[in-house]
Enzyme design. Structure first.
Site, mmCIF file in Angstrom:
data_model
loop_
_atom_site.group_PDB
_atom_site.id
_atom_site.type_symbol
_atom_site.label_atom_id
_atom_site.label_comp_id
_atom_site.label_asym_id
_atom_site.label_seq_id
_atom_site.Cartn_x
_atom_site.Cartn_y
_atom_site.Cartn_z
ATOM 1 N N SER A 51 0.850 -1.188 0.000
ATOM 2 C CA SER A 51 0.000 0.000 0.000
ATOM 3 C C SER A 51 0.889 1.242 0.000
ATOM 4 C CB SER A 51 -0.840 -0.021 1.286
ATOM 5 O OG SER A 51 -1.421 1.232 1.515
ATOM 6 N N TYR A 104 -1.825 -0.649 10.541
ATOM 7 C CA TYR A 104 -1.950 -1.027 9.120
ATOM 8 C C TYR A 104 -0.617 -0.784 8.413
ATOM 9 C CZ TYR A 104 -3.779 -1.126 4.327
ATOM 10 O OH TYR A 104 -4.009 -1.423 2.994
HETATM 11 N N1 NAP Z 1 -8.556 -0.516 -1.662
HETATM 12 C C1 NAP Z 1 -7.487 0.243 -1.454
HETATM 13 O O1 NAP Z 1 -7.548 1.497 -1.486
HETATM 14 C C2 NAP Z 1 -6.163 -0.388 -1.185
HETATM 15 C C3 NAP Z 1 -5.037 0.443 -1.177
HETATM 16 C C4 NAP Z 1 -3.797 -0.127 -0.877
HETATM 17 C C5 NAP Z 1 -3.691 -1.460 -0.630
HETATM 18 N N2 NAP Z 1 -4.805 -2.250 -0.644
HETATM 19 C C6 NAP Z 1 -4.628 -3.670 -0.337
HETATM 20 O O2 NAP Z 1 -5.228 -4.433 -1.357
HETATM 21 C C7 NAP Z 1 -5.556 -5.719 -0.832
HETATM 22 C C8 NAP Z 1 -6.954 -6.100 -1.288
HETATM 23 O O3 NAP Z 1 -7.879 -5.231 -0.661
HETATM 24 P P1 NAP Z 1 -9.172 -4.643 -1.392
HETATM 25 O O4 NAP Z 1 -9.006 -3.183 -1.435
HETATM 26 O O5 NAP Z 1 -9.459 -5.389 -2.632
HETATM 27 O O6 NAP Z 1 -10.271 -4.912 -0.255
HETATM 28 P P2 NAP Z 1 -11.473 -5.955 -0.124
HETATM 29 O O7 NAP Z 1 -12.427 -5.791 -1.240
HETATM 30 O O8 NAP Z 1 -11.971 -5.769 1.262
HETATM 31 O O9 NAP Z 1 -10.768 -7.369 -0.278
HETATM 32 C C9 NAP Z 1 -10.135 -8.032 0.791
HETATM 33 C C10 NAP Z 1 -10.115 -9.512 0.482
HETATM 34 O O10 NAP Z 1 -9.426 -10.198 1.536
HETATM 35 C C11 NAP Z 1 -10.192 -11.350 1.847
HETATM 36 N N3 NAP Z 1 -9.962 -11.793 3.232
HETATM 37 C C12 NAP Z 1 -10.222 -11.103 4.365
HETATM 38 N N4 NAP Z 1 -9.910 -11.854 5.422
HETATM 39 C C13 NAP Z 1 -9.464 -13.050 4.941
HETATM 40 C C14 NAP Z 1 -9.016 -14.241 5.550
HETATM 41 N N5 NAP Z 1 -8.945 -14.351 6.900
HETATM 42 N N6 NAP Z 1 -8.666 -15.289 4.766
HETATM 43 C C15 NAP Z 1 -8.742 -15.184 3.418
HETATM 44 N N7 NAP Z 1 -9.139 -14.067 2.785
HETATM 45 C C16 NAP Z 1 -9.505 -13.018 3.537
HETATM 46 C C17 NAP Z 1 -11.627 -10.912 1.653
HETATM 47 O O11 NAP Z 1 -12.468 -12.036 1.413
HETATM 48 P P3 NAP Z 1 -13.409 -12.761 2.493
HETATM 49 O O12 NAP Z 1 -13.990 -11.688 3.362
HETATM 50 O O13 NAP Z 1 -14.411 -13.454 1.618
HETATM 51 O O14 NAP Z 1 -12.522 -13.717 3.212
HETATM 52 C C18 NAP Z 1 -11.503 -10.110 0.374
HETATM 53 O O15 NAP Z 1 -11.555 -10.952 -0.750
HETATM 54 C C19 NAP Z 1 -5.358 -5.627 0.676
HETATM 55 O O16 NAP Z 1 -4.128 -6.225 1.041
HETATM 56 C C20 NAP Z 1 -5.303 -4.135 0.927
HETATM 57 O O17 NAP Z 1 -4.556 -3.808 2.087
HETATM 58 C C21 NAP Z 1 -6.032 -1.747 -0.927
#
Ligand code: NAP
Length: 280
Positions: free
Chosen positions: A177, A190
């Protein structure tokens, strides 16, 4: 725009299917990953779902890991409906055995493992003073330990793929991130987990570079997903005014696909990717 990840959409849209594009409405005519197998953690929504779709569109068989089986099944149906191959793996990767099981089932059922996308993550923001310890535990268990469990289990497969596979290169892409580059007031733990992902990635990259396992770090800025929606209401309220321009999950998936489809002698070690208007 703040240095927090994104607070884009408090309640992100339910994922509506991948919308693969390509010749005749089927999977895309860019088969750079044909014959390879990719495991995507956190594939049930956001960046993970978009990445699985993007890799399938380039010919990879994809293994979809997360806890919400219904979401994974909908995504798998969409991918297979367009001629791709997808395996649903309902699992909680904070449990070491389930994380290892996801890797082993992928290799057993899809025949190999060329690519690991360590994407699953949670972002729980707010002041450090008085923070609920469970939130810190959740972030460390998923963003740090879950990533490590998957990396540990996948590495032997990736090394084998790099040695014997048709492409003779394998990839681990770890999703960090902007918060993995700069800590800000309100994202302390985080950031801790994301800085850790960066340190681990660089160390591992050096360890396996000569064996043709490429380790890459992707550092997204604000991206419209479900990520922010898991925060406490008071935290959501306090960060609401920090909303700004966001990217789509597909924008990050595109960057990930770029990394993996480079020729064998090119390793994209790190991509920092922000919405154009995001200042820090
Ligand atoms: N969105 C942003 O602005 C942003 C920016 C920088 C970095 N990121 C990073 O991008 C990555 C993806 O996030 P996203 O933005 O796509 O958010 P998201 O839509 O909330 O996706 C998170 C994913 O992680 C899964 N997850 C959560 N707990 C889990 C567990 N215990 N075991 C297996 N899977 C699990 C969730 O699925 P289930 O709930 O079905 O398990 C979901 O598929 C993360 O690492 C986040 O820190 C996001």
């Amino acid at each position: 725009m703040c240095g927090l990840d994104w607070p884009a959409m408090l309640v992100a849209p339910v994922w509506n299917g991948p919308g693969l594009t390509g010749k005749g409405g089927g999977l895309v005519a860019e088969p750079a990953l044909e014959g390879t197998v990719a495991l995507v953690t956190g594939a049930s929504s956001g960046i993970g779902a978009a990445t699985a779709t993007a890799l399938a569109a380039r010919g990879a068989a994809v293994s979809l890991a997360a806890r919400r089986r219904d979401r994974l099944e909908a995504l798998a149906a969409s991918i297979t409906g367009q001629g791709g191959t997808a395996l649903v793996l309902e699992c909680d990767i904070t449990d070491q055995q389930q994380a290892a099981g996801a890797v082993e089932r992928t290799a057993a059922e899809l025949g190999r493992l060329d690519t690991l996308i360590n994407n699953a993550g949670v972002m729980l923001l707010g002041p450090i003073a008085g923070a609920p310890l469970e939130e810190w535990q959740q972030m460390v268990e998923l963003n740090a330990l879950g990533l490590l469990y998957c990396a540990h289990a996948a590495l032997p497969h990736l090394l084998r793929a790099a040695e014997n596979g048709p492409r003779r290169v394998a990839d681990m892409v770890n999703i960090s991130s902007v918060a993995g580059r700069a800590a800000r007031n309100g994202n302390g733990v985080y950031s801790l987990t994301k800085f850790g992902a960066g340190a681990f990635s660089e160390s591992l990259r050096q360890e396996v570079a000569k064996r043709y396992v490429r380790v890459s770090l992707v550092e997204p800025g604000a991206t419209a997903t479900e990520l922010a929606s898991h925060n406490r209401p008071e935290v959501l309220e306090s960060i609401r005014n920090q909303f700004g321009q966001t990217m789509a999950a597909e924008d990050i998936a595109d960057a990930i696909a770029y990394i993996i489809t480079r020729p064998r002698h090119v390793a994209v070690n790190e991509i920092l990717i922000r919405p154009t208007e995001q200042e820090r």
